[in-house]
Scaffold this motif. Structure first.
Motif, PDB file in Angstrom:
ATOM      1  N   THR A 186       0.407  11.992  -8.604  1.00 33.75           N
ATOM      2  CA  THR A 186       0.149  13.415  -8.432  1.00 33.75           C
ATOM      3  C   THR A 186      -0.833  13.722  -7.305  1.00 33.75           C
ATOM      4  O   THR A 186      -0.995  14.877  -6.946  1.00 33.75           O
ATOM      5  N   GLY A 187      -1.504  12.691  -6.806  1.00 30.86           N
ATOM      6  CA  GLY A 187      -2.543  12.911  -5.812  1.00 30.86           C
ATOM      7  C   GLY A 187      -3.930  12.937  -6.405  1.00 30.86           C
ATOM      8  O   GLY A 187      -4.930  12.983  -5.677  1.00 30.86           O
ATOM      9  N   MET A 188      -4.030  12.884  -7.733  1.00 31.52           N
ATOM     10  CA  MET A 188      -5.341  12.940  -8.376  1.00 31.52           C
ATOM     11  C   MET A 188      -6.072  11.606  -8.300  1.00 31.52           C
ATOM     12  O   MET A 188      -7.290  11.563  -8.480  1.00 31.52           O
ATOM     13  N   HIS A 189      -5.353  10.531  -8.057  1.00 28.20           N
ATOM     14  CA  HIS A 189      -5.989   9.212  -8.038  1.00 28.20           C
ATOM     15  C   HIS A 189      -6.993   9.132  -6.885  1.00 28.20           C
ATOM     16  O   HIS A 189      -6.778   9.671  -5.795  1.00 28.20           O
ATOM     17  N   GLU A 190      -8.092   8.425  -7.131  1.00 26.41           N
ATOM     18  CA  GLU A 190      -9.157   8.321  -6.126  1.00 26.41           C
ATOM     19  C   GLU A 190      -8.648   7.768  -4.789  1.00 26.41           C
ATOM     20  O   GLU A 190      -9.102   8.188  -3.726  1.00 26.41           O
ATOM     21  N   THR A 191      -7.711   6.824  -4.865  1.00 25.66           N
ATOM     22  CA  THR A 191      -7.235   6.213  -3.621  1.00 25.66           C
ATOM     23  C   THR A 191      -6.478   7.214  -2.749  1.00 25.66           C
ATOM     24  O   THR A 191      -6.591   7.186  -1.520  1.00 25.66           O
ATOM     25  N   THR A 192      -5.714   8.099  -3.385  1.00 23.67           N
ATOM     26  CA  THR A 192      -5.001   9.137  -2.635  1.00 23.67           C
ATOM     27  C   THR A 192      -5.986  10.096  -1.994  1.00 23.67           C
ATOM     28  O   THR A 192      -5.828  10.494  -0.830  1.00 23.67           O
ATOM     29  N   GLN A 193      -7.021  10.446  -2.737  1.00 32.11           N
ATOM     30  CA  GLN A 193      -8.031  11.364  -2.205  1.00 32.11           C
ATOM     31  C   GLN A 193      -8.766  10.737  -1.016  1.00 32.11           C
ATOM     32  O   GLN A 193      -9.044  11.417  -0.015  1.00 32.11           O
ATOM     33  N   LEU A 194      -9.086   9.459  -1.130  1.00 31.20           N
ATOM     34  CA  LEU A 194      -9.741   8.772  -0.018  1.00 31.20           C
ATOM     35  C   LEU A 194      -8.873   8.821   1.240  1.00 31.20           C
ATOM     36  O   LEU A 194      -9.360   9.122   2.341  1.00 31.20           O
ATOM     37  N   CYS A 195      -7.577   8.542   1.090  1.00 31.47           N
ATOM     38  CA  CYS A 195      -6.673   8.551   2.241  1.00 31.47           C
ATOM     39  C   CYS A 195      -6.553   9.936   2.848  1.00 31.47           C
ATOM     40  O   CYS A 195      -6.564  10.098   4.076  1.00 31.47           O
ATOM     41  N   ILE A 196      -6.430  10.941   2.000  1.00 28.51           N
ATOM     42  CA  ILE A 196      -6.275  12.307   2.509  1.00 28.51           C
ATOM     43  C   ILE A 196      -7.499  12.728   3.310  1.00 28.51           C
ATOM     44  O   ILE A 196      -7.379  13.349   4.376  1.00 28.51           O
ATOM     45  N   ARG A 197      -8.675  12.379   2.839  1.00 24.96           N
ATOM     46  CA  ARG A 197      -9.892  12.748   3.573  1.00 24.96           C
ATOM     47  C   ARG A 197      -9.936  12.055   4.938  1.00 24.96           C
ATOM     48  O   ARG A 197     -10.335  12.667   5.944  1.00 24.96           O
ATOM     49  N   GLU A 198      -9.536  10.799   4.985  1.00 22.91           N
ATOM     50  CA  GLU A 198      -9.539  10.078   6.263  1.00 22.91           C
ATOM     51  C   GLU A 198      -8.466  10.627   7.209  1.00 22.91           C
ATOM     52  O   GLU A 198      -8.691  10.732   8.417  1.00 22.91           O
ATOM     53  N   ILE A 199      -7.319  10.975   6.666  1.00 18.34           N
ATOM     54  CA  ILE A 199      -6.257  11.556   7.502  1.00 18.34           C
ATOM     55  C   ILE A 199      -6.726  12.878   8.094  1.00 18.34           C
ATOM     56  O   ILE A 199      -6.547  13.143   9.293  1.00 18.34           O
ATOM     57  N   LYS A 200      -7.325  13.719   7.269  1.00 17.24           N
ATOM     58  CA  LYS A 200      -7.780  15.018   7.770  1.00 17.24           C
ATOM     59  C   LYS A 200      -8.802  14.849   8.879  1.00 17.24           C
ATOM     60  O   LYS A 200      -8.772  15.569   9.891  1.00 17.24           O
ATOM     61  N   ALA A 201      -9.714  13.907   8.709  1.00 13.15           N
ATOM     62  CA  ALA A 201     -10.748  13.692   9.735  1.00 13.15           C
ATOM     63  C   ALA A 201     -10.144  13.185  11.032  1.00 13.15           C
ATOM     64  O   ALA A 201     -10.674  13.451  12.114  1.00 13.15           O
ATOM     65  N   ALA A 202      -9.014  12.473  10.932  1.00 12.64           N
ATOM     66  CA  ALA A 202      -8.432  11.842  12.120  1.00 12.64           C
ATOM     67  C   ALA A 202      -7.446  12.731  12.864  1.00 12.64           C
ATOM     68  O   ALA A 202      -7.251  12.575  14.075  1.00 12.64           O
ATOM     69  N   VAL A 203      -6.796  13.649  12.155  1.00 12.89           N
ATOM     70  CA  VAL A 203      -5.754  14.473  12.780  1.00 12.89           C
ATOM     71  C   VAL A 203      -6.378  15.569  13.637  1.00 12.89           C
ATOM     72  O   VAL A 203      -7.150  16.399  13.157  1.00 12.89           O
ATOM     73  N   LYS A 204      -6.020  15.563  14.913  1.00 12.18           N
ATOM     74  CA  LYS A 204      -6.477  16.594  15.846  1.00 12.18           C
ATOM     75  C   LYS A 204      -5.328  17.496  16.293  1.00 12.18           C
ATOM     76  O   LYS A 204      -5.540  18.605  16.762  1.00 12.18           O
ATOM     77  N   GLY A 205      -4.096  16.972  16.156  1.00 12.12           N
ATOM     78  CA  GLY A 205      -2.925  17.753  16.509  1.00 12.12           C
ATOM     79  C   GLY A 205      -1.850  16.908  17.165  1.00 12.12           C
ATOM     80  O   GLY A 205      -2.145  16.145  18.090  1.00 12.12           O
ATOM     81  N   SER A 206      -0.618  16.995  16.649  1.00 10.55           N
ATOM     82  CA  SER A 206       0.575  16.361  17.228  1.00 10.55           C
ATOM     83  C   SER A 206       0.645  14.845  17.044  1.00 10.55           C
ATOM     84  O   SER A 206       1.478  14.190  17.689  1.00 10.55           O
ATOM     85  N   GLU A 207      -0.184  14.262  16.197  1.00  8.64           N
ATOM     86  CA  GLU A 207      -0.159  12.807  15.998  1.00  8.64           C
ATOM     87  C   GLU A 207       1.140  12.343  15.338  1.00  8.64           C
ATOM     88  O   GLU A 207       1.784  13.083  14.588  1.00  8.64           O
ATOM     89  N   LYS A 208       1.496  11.097  15.643  1.00  6.51           N
ATOM     90  CA  LYS A 208       2.595  10.430  14.965  1.00  6.51           C
ATOM     91  C   LYS A 208       1.989   9.563  13.858  1.00  6.51           C
ATOM     92  O   LYS A 208       1.110   8.737  14.127  1.00  6.51           O
ATOM     93  N   ILE A 209       2.505   9.759  12.648  1.00  5.81           N
ATOM     94  CA  ILE A 209       1.946   9.105  11.463  1.00  5.81           C
ATOM     95  C   ILE A 209       2.980   8.172  10.864  1.00  5.81           C
ATOM     96  O   ILE A 209       4.163   8.521  10.747  1.00  5.81           O
ATOM     97  N   LEU A 210       2.543   6.978  10.438  1.00 10.02           N
ATOM     98  CA  LEU A 210       3.374   6.078   9.650  1.00 10.02           C
ATOM     99  C   LEU A 210       2.730   5.934   8.273  1.00 10.02           C
ATOM    100  O   LEU A 210       1.570   5.546   8.164  1.00 10.02           O
ATOM    101  N   ASP A 211       3.486   6.268   7.244  1.00 10.01           N
ATOM    102  CA  ASP A 211       3.001   6.177   5.863  1.00 10.01           C
ATOM    103  C   ASP A 211       3.813   5.110   5.131  1.00 10.01           C
ATOM    104  O   ASP A 211       4.977   5.329   4.792  1.00 10.01           O
ATOM    105  N   VAL A 212       3.205   3.958   4.904  1.00 13.05           N
ATOM    106  CA  VAL A 212       3.890   2.846   4.246  1.00 13.05           C
ATOM    107  C   VAL A 212       3.702   2.969   2.728  1.00 13.05           C
ATOM    108  O   VAL A 212       2.581   3.008   2.244  1.00 13.05           O
ATOM    109  N   GLY A 213       4.822   3.019   2.002  1.00 12.85           N
ATOM    110  CA  GLY A 213       4.758   3.246   0.563  1.00 12.85           C
ATOM    111  C   GLY A 213       4.547   4.717   0.281  1.00 12.85           C
ATOM    112  O   GLY A 213       3.675   5.101  -0.497  1.00 12.85           O
ATOM    113  N   THR A 214       5.367   5.554   0.873  1.00 12.57           N
ATOM    114  CA  THR A 214       5.126   6.999   0.885  1.00 12.57           C
ATOM    115  C   THR A 214       5.295   7.676  -0.461  1.00 12.57           C
ATOM    116  O   THR A 214       4.677   8.688  -0.728  1.00 12.57           O
TER     117      THR A 214
END
Length: 354
Positions: A186-214
């Motif tokens: 559901t996204g409630m797990h701590e590991t998902t939250q950690l990833c989302i915070r890091e993704i938000k900090a890294a995205v500046k615009g137009s990036e290409k993302i690879l999500d393994v185990g999506t």
């Protein structure tokens, strides 16, 4: 449908032997209810979003067995010739009261046989109360009952809203509408939250993302909502296809922005080739929220997808295993930038230097 529930009140110490003896009566499939704390290994294997609230371990346990009581017109197990482990009643008097479909015609006889087993076990070990209670389960849709526990929640200013919830979030929040389906988080797990915070900090615009185990696509969809240009997701589970398509539609994202590839990127060259085609010069961000041991095997492959200056964000790492993932990153030519912590879980962030 309603099932008849037979509950044995016992001790944690006696759980295994009681379950074994009940199996000899034909009872298969046990729900164990106790307060024994989850071990680190169990937490890692569960890797679930909604953990039950627990109380201090008091040594007591409840063992639940479920059967369907046959109607008057149904053939009884005895008439159908059911046996325990292939041994008939005539051979050794160990006749099963329960059919292979967990149907029982003589509930009182079964209960008496269970009590006889408990009395025998109690003769050489403590089984606690050792009593049996008979009740009924609720007649409800168990496949979807978990939804009542999945409520809207925030990861900073990202609001995760179940698709069946009509709530309108407060102003200033980015909204991600999610239906994880029956197979994904559901996204409630701590590991998902950690990833989302890091993704938000890294995205500046137009990036290409690879999500393994999506899985449900939650990380890739969050990245797109934050401003990423495109996402390639991989997963072993065919269920991911429908889940990702549904969640893209719920968030009004066109499917051309999220390319899903079903297969094992670790050891399937054809899948790796497909992943490379989506970003010839490499991905700005590669994210993998799996488990530490899998990450160690994945990292030598995943590092090759990260473009120069790009980030590799990993989580699913239980406390104490972050060093093995960090070492794998270093061996793959990546520089470890940070190790983040939330609860008992870690996130390792690395970069391919220019």
């Amino acid at each position: 449908m309603k099932w008849t529930r037979l509950t044995i009140k016992t001790s944690v110490e006696a759980e295994d032997i009681i379950i074994s003896e009940m199996y000899e009566l034909g009872l298969q499939g046990t729900q164990i209810e106790d307060h024994v704390p989850l071990s680190a290994w169990e937490k890692e294997q569960m890797f679930v979003d909604i953990l039950p609230e627990t109380e201090p371990d008091d040594g007591r346990a409840l063992l639940h067995f479920f059967v369907e009581v046959a109607g008057e017109n149904d053939a009884t197990p005895k008439e159908q010739g059911f046996t325990v482990n292939g041994i008939s009643d005539a051979e050794d008097n160990s006749y099963s009261y329960v059919s292979g479909e967990n149907v029982v015609s003589d509930l009182e006889g079964l209960k008496a046989a269970m009590e006889e087993k408990l009395a025998w076990i109690a003769s050489f070990m403590d089984i606690g109360e050792g009593v049996i209670e008979v009740g009924e389960t609720e007649d409800k849709d168990w496949a979807n009952s978990w939804k009542e526990f999945f409520k809207p929640f925030d990861i900073d200013d990202l609001r995760i809203v179940p698709t069946w919830c009509e709530e309108e979030p407060a102003k200033g929040h980015t909204v991600l509408r999610l239906d994880p389906g029956s197979a994904f988080g559901t996204g409630m797990h701590e590991t998902t939250q950690l990833c989302i915070r890091e993704i938000k900090a890294a995205v500046k615009g137009s990036e290409k993302i690879l999500d393994v185990g999506t899985g449900s696509g939650i990380l890739g969809i969050a990245a797109l909502l934050f401003g990423a240009g495109s996402v390639t997701g991989t997963d072993l589970d065919l269920c991911a296809r429908g889940a990702v398509q549904d969640n893209l539609a719920h968030n009004h994202i066109t499917e051309d922005r999220f390319r899903l590839i079903i297969g094992n990127v670790i050891n399937d060259e054809e899948i790796r080739s497909e992943v490379r085609k989506q970003a010839r010069e490499g991905y700005d961000i590669v994210v993998a929220n799996i488990l530490a041991e899998v990450l160690v095997s994945l990292t030598p492959v995943a590092a090759g997808f990260v473009k120069e200056g790009g980030l590799y964000i990993t989580s699913g790492i239980l406390e104490g295993k972050e060093d093995m993932v960090a070492d794998a990153c270093k061996k793959a030519g990546l520089s470890v930038l940070a190790v983040r912590t939330l609860g008992e879980w870690k996130c390792v962030v690395a970069r391919r230097e220019l």
